[in-house]
Structures are given as structure tokens and as C-alpha cells.
Design a protein around this motif. Structure first.
Motif, PDB file in Angstrom:
ATOM      1  N   LEU A 145       0.853  -1.285  -0.031  1.00  0.00           N
ATOM      2  CA  LEU A 145      -0.065  -0.083   0.019  1.00  0.00           C
ATOM      3  C   LEU A 145       0.701   1.325  -0.035  1.00  0.00           C
ATOM      4  CD1 LEU A 145      -2.651  -1.081   2.526  1.00  0.00           C
ATOM      5  CD2 LEU A 145      -2.896  -1.083   0.028  1.00  0.00           C
ATOM      6  N   PRO A 146       0.958   2.076  -1.117  1.00  0.00           N
ATOM      7  CA  PRO A 146       1.797   3.159  -1.030  1.00  0.00           C
ATOM      8  C   PRO A 146       1.510   4.123   0.127  1.00  0.00           C
ATOM      9  CG  PRO A 146       0.632   2.844  -3.266  1.00  0.00           C
ATOM     10  CD  PRO A 146      -0.078   1.883  -2.299  1.00  0.00           C
ATOM     11  N   GLY A 147       2.493   4.605   0.704  1.00  0.00           N
ATOM     12  CA  GLY A 147       2.235   5.474   2.007  1.00  0.00           C
ATOM     13  C   GLY A 147       1.800   5.002   3.084  1.00  0.00           C
ATOM     14  N   TYR A 148       1.782   3.648   3.285  1.00  0.00           N
ATOM     15  CA  TYR A 148       1.421   2.928   4.459  1.00  0.00           C
ATOM     16  C   TYR A 148       2.613   3.332   5.477  1.00  0.00           C
ATOM     17  CZ  TYR A 148      -0.166  -0.646   7.715  1.00  0.00           C
ATOM     18  OH  TYR A 148      -0.701  -1.212   8.663  1.00  0.00           O
ATOM     19  N   ASP A 149       1.991   3.840   6.647  1.00  0.00           N
ATOM     20  CA  ASP A 149       2.898   4.369   7.663  1.00  0.00           C
ATOM     21  C   ASP A 149       2.891   4.039   9.162  1.00  0.00           C
ATOM     22  OD1 ASP A 149       0.474   5.460   8.015  1.00  0.00           O
ATOM     23  OD2 ASP A 149       0.901   7.363   7.975  1.00  0.00           O
TER      24      ASP A 149
END
Length: 310
Positions: A145-149
């Protein structure tokens, strides 16, 4: 710190729910198993950690993410995790829940396979499966998931030690469990639905093999709860159980007899011994001897290929 206590690995054999309305009944049953483990063994020793298997609340029985979201997925926290918190306070235990199929408004369109660590102080962490069992499991990996933080491999400091969990197929990747160990985990928790023929029976028995190997290479206790459902309850596979507790030298301290069925197996967790060995040993101390810089080039380029891509 509680220097010595017992952990209970609980395996279940329940019909898989077809809707989220059925999850409450599963929670009723699992809360009863906590009572059985804690109260039943109280005259002999203190059970402070209770672990349940993958798919204890719901299995990914539908073929699409849309169906899973519509019929089975729930947000976390929820009314079920609230009930586990209440039980943890009542019994003074830590609970690694069986997995939920989880939705999160921050990640619309995704369904996670998630287990929660719950203690007397509340919901302490959630672990989302990083390595879905491809191609059968359609839920999302945080890795993709792009941007998973959020932390992918959370470890929690508790009075019964530093606890870290991962789910089933994650354990076939040494990097996943090493990430927990390098974050300080002393007790590695496996929440699993490991099926035949790779389960707890010869000639393959990957279940025992990987649980023992991960314990040794990370010098940590392993508490591993495996699904014990029959093929009739969780088709198309049969689930051989074999839930176990392993010490930091790979010794099996206790193990349920292989085969489907609901079982509770308990084993000792000796934090004082673990910490003494980690501090004393000069040989066979892989965490201390790890030369991380020798391996950096191994992952200098992405290796993972999304499903359907050559």
C-alpha cells in the motif's frame, strides 16, 4: 516483570461464519476457552498469555475483496476487542486474538488479516499479515500500500516480556520474524491456520520445523496456535492443530497431539532464563553475531512480484 509464567496456545474447531453477525458467537466461545485455561491451571501455575489461531473469528471464504468487505470484515477496535479487553482485566492475562478480517477507513478498498494483542490496559497493538498466502488469500499486505505509515512488525513491552506476533505464512520468511527479534521481541507469537499436508504430521511437518528454527535463530520463546478445524468446518483443507510452545534453544516444551479438534496446550515461559542466556552466551548467539552490512546488497532491488506479473 513477571519472570516465569505459562502460555496457553488454543486451537479451535468451529464452523466458519458466513456473515459478521456470527462473529459474536465465536467470541463467546473463545472467552470461555480463556476461562478454562486460566481457572483450570490456577492451582498449578499462572497462565498469563493466551494465544488463538488464524481465522478463529472469520476465514476468507469468499473469492473477492468486495465480498469479504460486504459480509465479514470489521473495523478495529470494535465490540469484540472491547470484550477481550474486559476479559484480560478480569483474568489478568494478555490475549493474542485469532485473526479478524479488518477494514480501515484510511485504506479504502483494502481488507487486512489482523491479529490484536490485548492486555489489562487495553488494545496494545495490531499486526496485519505482511505475507498473504498467495494466490488464495486476497486480503492486502501493508507492504503493497503506497504511503503505509504504521509499524509493520510491532513489538510491545509488557510485564510478561516483549511480545511480537506474526501470522502463519509470515513465518516461512525468516526476515519477518527477524524483524520482530531485532525490535526486541522475547516471545514470538504465531497465529496460524496451517493445513495438511504441511502441518504437524510427518512426513513434511513444516509446522514444527519452522517454529523450532525461528526460536533458535532468534533466541526467543515461540508460542504457536494453529487452527484445528476439520475439513467439514473450514473446507477445502483439513487443519492439523499441533499447537505448541518452544523454548529459545528449539526444545518443544509442550505440543498438542496432531489432528483436528479443539485443544489447549500450555507451556512455561522463563524470561529470567532467556535474558540470562542472551547476556551470557558467546556461541550460537545469532542476534549478537549478525553482520547486517554483509547482506544489504541482497535487497538492493525489489524482488516481490505482484500476482499475475511474470
Amino acid at each position: 516483570m513477571t519472570p516465569r509464567y505459562y502460555a496457553a496456545a488454543c486451537q479451535t474447531d468451529l464452523p466458519r461464519p458466513r456473515s459478521r453477525e456470527e462473529i459474536a458467537g465465536r467470541v463467546d466461545h473463545l472467552l470461555g476457552m480463556i476461562d478454562h485455561a486460566v481457572v483450570g491451571y490456577a492451582p498449578i501455575f499462572d497462565v498469563r498469555l493466551v494465544v488463538f489461531p488464524e481465522f478463529a473469528h472469520a476465514a476468507p471464504m469468499y473469492e473477492t475483496v468486495e465480498e469479504l468487505r460486504d459480509k465479514l470484515a470489521v473495523p478495529i477496535p470494535n465490540e469484540h476487542t472491547d470484550r477481550y479487553v474486559a476479559k484480560a482485566r478480569e483474568r489478568n492475562v494478555y490475549i493474542q486474538t485469532g485473526t479478524f478480517l479488518e477494514v480501515d477507513a484510511r485504506w479504502p478498498g483494502a481488507v487486512f488479516n489482523t491479529t490484536c494483542l490485548i492486555g489489562p490496559d487495553g488494545l496494545l497493538s495490531r499486526y496485519r499479515k505482511v505475507n498473504p498466502w498467495l494466490p488464495w488469500e486476497v486480503h492486502a499486505s501493508p507492504h503493497d500500500l503506497p504511503g503505509y505509515d504504521e509499524p509493520m512488525f510491532p513489538v510491545v513491552e509488557t510485564e510478561i516480556g516483549r511480545l511480537g506476533a506474526a501470522i502463519c505464512y509470515d513465518w516461512l520468511f525468516p526476515e519477518a520474524i527477524r524483524a520482530l527479534a531485532l525490535a526486541g521481541a522475547e516471545v514470538l507469537i504465531r497465529v496460524s491456520a496451517y493445513m495438511d499436508p504441511w502441518g504437524a504430521t510427518p512426513p513434511m511437518d513444516w509446522w514444527t520445523l519452522f517454529n523450532r528454527a525461528r526460536a533458535v535463530e532468534n533466541m526467543a520463546f515461540v508460542v504457536a496456535a494453529n487452527q484445528g478445524a476439520s475439513a467439514a468446518n473450514y473446507p477445502p483443507f483439513s487443519w492439523p492443530g499441533g499447537s505448541m510452545v518452544v523454548d529459545f534453544d528449539g526444545r518443544i516444551l509442550s505440543q498438542a497431539d496432531p489432528g483436528p479438534g479443539e485443544k489447549i496446550v500450555v507451556g512455561p515461559i522463563d524470561l529470567a532464563a532467556l535474558r540470562a542466556e542472551r547476556g551470557r552466551r558467546r556461541g550460537h548467539h545469532m542476534l549478537s553475531h549478525l553482520r547486517t552490512e554483509a547482506y544489504t546488497d541482497l535487497y538492493a532491488r525489489p524482488i516481490h512480484r505482484p500476482p499475475g506479473r511474470a
